[in-house]
Design a protein around this motif. Structure first.
Motif, mmCIF file in Angstrom:
data_model
loop_
_atom_site.group_PDB
_atom_site.id
_atom_site.type_symbol
_atom_site.label_atom_id
_atom_site.label_comp_id
_atom_site.label_asym_id
_atom_site.label_seq_id
_atom_site.Cartn_x
_atom_site.Cartn_y
_atom_site.Cartn_z
ATOM 1 N N VAL A 60 0.834 -1.204 0.000
ATOM 2 C CA VAL A 60 0.000 0.000 0.000
ATOM 3 C C VAL A 60 0.868 1.254 0.000
ATOM 4 N N ASP A 61 0.561 2.161 -0.911
ATOM 5 C CA ASP A 61 1.287 3.439 -0.950
ATOM 6 C C ASP A 61 0.658 4.459 -0.008
ATOM 7 N N TYR A 62 -0.697 4.449 0.075
ATOM 8 C CA TYR A 62 -1.379 5.405 0.955
ATOM 9 C C TYR A 62 -2.654 4.770 1.524
ATOM 10 N N PHE A 63 -2.911 5.065 2.797
ATOM 11 C CA PHE A 63 -4.149 4.650 3.460
ATOM 12 C C PHE A 63 -5.078 5.863 3.530
ATOM 13 N N LEU A 64 -6.274 5.715 3.024
ATOM 14 C CA LEU A 64 -7.261 6.801 3.051
ATOM 15 C C LEU A 64 -8.204 6.564 4.216
ATOM 16 N N TYR A 65 -8.187 7.496 5.153
ATOM 17 C CA TYR A 65 -8.951 7.332 6.377
ATOM 18 C C TYR A 65 -10.286 8.034 6.263
ATOM 19 N N TRP A 66 -11.359 7.267 6.005
ATOM 20 C CA TRP A 66 -12.698 7.833 5.801
ATOM 21 C C TRP A 66 -13.353 8.227 7.123
ATOM 22 N N THR A 67 -12.930 7.585 8.205
ATOM 23 C CA THR A 67 -13.559 7.822 9.498
ATOM 24 C C THR A 67 -12.501 7.779 10.590
ATOM 25 N N ILE A 68 -12.839 8.265 11.769
ATOM 26 C CA ILE A 68 -11.908 8.120 12.891
ATOM 27 C C ILE A 68 -12.198 6.776 13.553
ATOM 28 N N GLU A 69 -11.432 5.791 13.197
ATOM 29 C CA GLU A 69 -11.498 4.468 13.814
ATOM 30 C C GLU A 69 -10.128 4.267 14.445
ATOM 31 N N TRP A 70 -10.031 4.619 15.732
ATOM 32 C CA TRP A 70 -8.722 4.736 16.372
ATOM 33 C C TRP A 70 -7.976 3.416 16.472
ATOM 34 N N ILE A 71 -8.701 2.321 16.660
ATOM 35 C CA ILE A 71 -8.040 1.020 16.766
ATOM 36 C C ILE A 71 -7.349 0.663 15.454
ATOM 37 N N ALA A 72 -8.060 0.886 14.343
ATOM 38 C CA ALA A 72 -7.461 0.616 13.031
ATOM 39 C C ALA A 72 -6.261 1.529 12.781
ATOM 40 N N ALA A 73 -6.378 2.800 13.201
ATOM 41 C CA ALA A 73 -5.253 3.735 13.023
ATOM 42 C C ALA A 73 -4.031 3.257 13.793
ATOM 43 N N GLU A 74 -4.245 2.797 15.014
ATOM 44 C CA GLU A 74 -3.119 2.321 15.816
ATOM 45 C C GLU A 74 -2.451 1.110 15.167
ATOM 46 N N LYS A 75 -3.252 0.207 14.596
ATOM 47 C CA LYS A 75 -2.696 -0.969 13.924
ATOM 48 C C LYS A 75 -1.806 -0.567 12.757
ATOM 49 N N ILE A 76 -2.295 0.368 11.953
ATOM 50 C CA ILE A 76 -1.523 0.816 10.793
ATOM 51 C C ILE A 76 -0.232 1.513 11.238
ATOM 52 N N ILE A 77 -0.349 2.345 12.251
ATOM 53 C CA ILE A 77 0.809 3.086 12.740
ATOM 54 C C ILE A 77 1.824 2.139 13.377
ATOM 55 N N LYS A 78 1.365 1.180 14.193
ATOM 56 C CA LYS A 78 2.272 0.227 14.826
ATOM 57 C C LYS A 78 2.959 -0.682 13.807
ATOM 58 N N ALA A 79 2.274 -0.916 12.685
ATOM 59 C CA ALA A 79 2.873 -1.740 11.629
ATOM 60 C C ALA A 79 3.942 -0.974 10.849
ATOM 61 N N GLY A 80 4.072 0.319 11.159
ATOM 62 C CA GLY A 80 5.116 1.111 10.522
ATOM 63 C C GLY A 80 4.690 1.894 9.308
ATOM 64 N N TYR A 81 3.359 2.055 9.129
ATOM 65 C CA TYR A 81 2.873 2.734 7.924
ATOM 66 C C TYR A 81 2.114 4.022 8.252
ATOM 67 N N GLY A 82 2.324 4.564 9.433
ATOM 68 C CA GLY A 82 1.616 5.776 9.831
ATOM 69 C C GLY A 82 1.884 6.968 8.933
ATOM 70 N N GLU A 83 3.083 7.024 8.332
ATOM 71 C CA GLU A 83 3.418 8.155 7.467
ATOM 72 C C GLU A 83 2.710 8.105 6.129
ATOM 73 N N LYS A 84 1.918 7.025 5.910
ATOM 74 C CA LYS A 84 1.194 6.870 4.642
ATOM 75 C C LYS A 84 -0.293 7.196 4.766
ATOM 76 N N ILE A 85 -0.718 7.643 5.930
ATOM 77 C CA ILE A 85 -2.158 7.874 6.153
ATOM 78 C C ILE A 85 -2.572 9.258 5.660
ATOM 79 N N ILE A 86 -3.658 9.294 4.877
ATOM 80 C CA ILE A 86 -4.296 10.548 4.466
ATOM 81 C C ILE A 86 -5.676 10.590 5.130
#
Length: 360
Positions: A60-86
Motif C-alpha cells: 500500500v502506498d497510501y491509506f485513506l482514512y474515511w472515518t476516525i477508527e482509532w483502533i485501526a489507526a493504531e494498527k496501521i501506525i504500529k505496523a510502521g505505515y503511519g506516514e502513509k495515512i491521508i
C-alpha cells in the motif's frame, strides 16, 4: 499507486463501499460518488480497495482514512505505515469535536496529511482542500404545483453542544410549521419521536420520491460555517426538483446561484418566510426549478464530483512532507484507543446481557 481505504463501517469492508447493492436510495448519491472516485483512480492507473483487501500492507502506498477508527489507526501506525495515512473524514464539528481549528492542531500531530472542506485551515503542506463529493442524478417530478404540499424536511434528530450547531434551529422551524401550518407540512428522518411531533411521518428510503410531493424543503446543514461546508443536503433538493430553504455555509452563493434556492438568512422571522412561500405563484416557483436544472448542467458541480475527489487525493499524496508523530499525538492516540476498546467491550456486554434475558 495502491490506495487502501479505511471505510465508515465494517459492512463496507471487502470493497463493499464500492457496491451499490450495499446501499439504499437515501445514500446512493454518496456511495455512487465513491464508486466514481474509484473508477477515476483506475483510469489514472492507480488501484483503490478497502484496506482489508491487501494481504501485505507493504504493497500500500497510501491509506485513506474515511472515518476516525482509532483502533485501526493504531494498527496501521504500529505496523510502521503511519506516514502513509491521508485523513479524509469530512464530518462537521457537531459530529466530530476534533473538526475545529483547534482540533486540527491535534490531528496534525497524528496524521501526516489531512483533507478538509475548510479552505481557511489549509496550508499546502499537511492540510489540503477538498469538497464533499456527490453524484448528481437528476430526478424530475411529475406532481403538479397545485397538488404539492407546501414544505417538508428530511433529517435525523441529533444534538450537539457545539456553538454553531443547527440541529436546534432545524427542530425549531419544524415545530413552527407544525403549529402554524399542520396541513401543509410533513417531515421525515431517523431518531424522531412522533409523540412530540404530530407532523412526523417516519423514515424514507428514497428522498427524491418524497421531495416530489412538496414545493419546498427545509435544508439546514448540521452546522453553520463561514465557508464551504456544503453537503448532500442541498444537492438532494436541487436534483429532486424541490426548492431548498438553505442555511449553513455563509458562502453558499459562491457555489450555487442565488435564484436556485431560498436563503433562510434573508428572513427576519419564520412568519416572514412562511408568507414568502405561501405567496409564491407557479410561474415564480417554476423559475427556481428551471434555474436549478440549468445550474446542474454546468461545469461548476464538477468540483463536488467523485472524479475530482480522486484528483484532490492524488494531489495531496504527491505533496506530502516527511512526518513523525509527536509525543502528544502518541499519547492522545493511546487514550482514544483505550476509550474505543472500552466502548466496544460495553457494547459486547450489553448484547450478551440482552441475549441472557431472552433466554430466561
Amino acid at each position: 499507486m495502491n490506495f487502501a481505504l479505511v471505510p465508515w463501517t465494517d459492512d463496507d469492508l471487502k470493497d463493499g463501499i464500492f457496491n451499490l447493492e450495499n446501499s439504499c436510495g437515501r445514500v446512493a448519491p454518496l456511495r455512487m460518488a465513491t464508486i466514481r472516485m474509484k473508477e477515476e483512480f483506475e483510469r489514472l492507473g492507480h488501484s483503490l480497495h478497502t484496506y482489508d483487501c491487501y494481504n501485505n500492507w507493504a504493497e500500500v502506498d497510501y491509506f485513506l482514512y474515511w472515518t476516525i477508527e482509532w483502533i485501526a489507526a493504531e494498527k496501521i501506525i504500529k505496523a510502521g505505515y503511519g506516514e502513509k495515512i491521508i485523513y479524509c473524514n469530512a464530518e462537521p464539528p457537531t459530529v466530530c469535536e476534533l473538526h475545529t481549528e483547534q482540533g486540527y492542531e491535534i490531528l496534525k500531530q497524528i496524521f501526516p496529511c489531512i483533507l478538509t472542506w475548510n479552505p481557511e485551515w489549509t496550508d499546502g503542506k499537511q492540510i489540503f482542500k477538498r469538497c464533499i463529493p456527490y453524484f448528481y442524478n437528476y430526478s424530475p417530478s411529475t406532481v403538479p404545483f397545485a397538488k404539492r404540499k407546501l414544505v417538508t424536511g428530511i433529517s435525523a434528530n441529533k444534538h450537539s453542544d457545539y456553538t454553531e450547531e443547527l440541529y436546534t434551529e432545524r427542530e425549531n422551524i419544524y415545530s413552527y410549521f407544525e403549529s402554524k401550518y399542520p396541513n401543509q407540512f410533513d417531515f421525515y428522518g431517523t431518531y424522531w419521536d412522533g409523540t412530540n411531533h404530530p407532523c412526523y411521518r417516519g423514515t424514507v428510503d428514497d428522498k427524491a420520491e418524497v421531495f416530489h410531493k412538496y414545493k419546498f424543503a427545509i435544508c439546514f446543514e448540521n452546522t453553520r460555517t463561514r465557508k464551504d461546508y456544503i453537503t448532500e443536503k442541498i444537492w438532494d433538493c436541487l436534483t429532486s426538483q424541490i426548492v431548498p430553504i438553505y442555511l449553513g455555509a455563509e458562502n453558499i452563493h459562491e457555489y450555487v446561484p442565488e435564484k436556485c434556492f431560498i436563503d433562510f438568512n434573508d428572513f427576519e422571522s419564520y412568519d416572514a418566510l412562511a408568507k414568502f412561500l405561501l405567496e409564491m405563484n407557479e410561474i415564480q416557483y417554476q423559475g427556481y426549478l428551471d434555474r436549478a436544472k440549468e445550474f446542474l448542467q454546468s461545469s461548476v458541480i464538477q468540483k463536488f464530483s467523485g472524479e475530482q475527489y480522486a484528483h484532490d487525493i492524488i494531489f495531496a499524496a504527491g505533496n506530502m512532507k516527511s512526518f513523525a508523530m509527536t509525543e502528544y499525538g502518541q499519547k492522545f492516540l493511546r487514550s482514544k484507543v483505550r476509550k474505543e476498546k472500552w466502548n466496544l467491550c460495553k457494547m459486547k456486554l450489553r448484547r450478551q446481557f440482552k441475549k441472557l434475558l431472552r433466554g430466561i
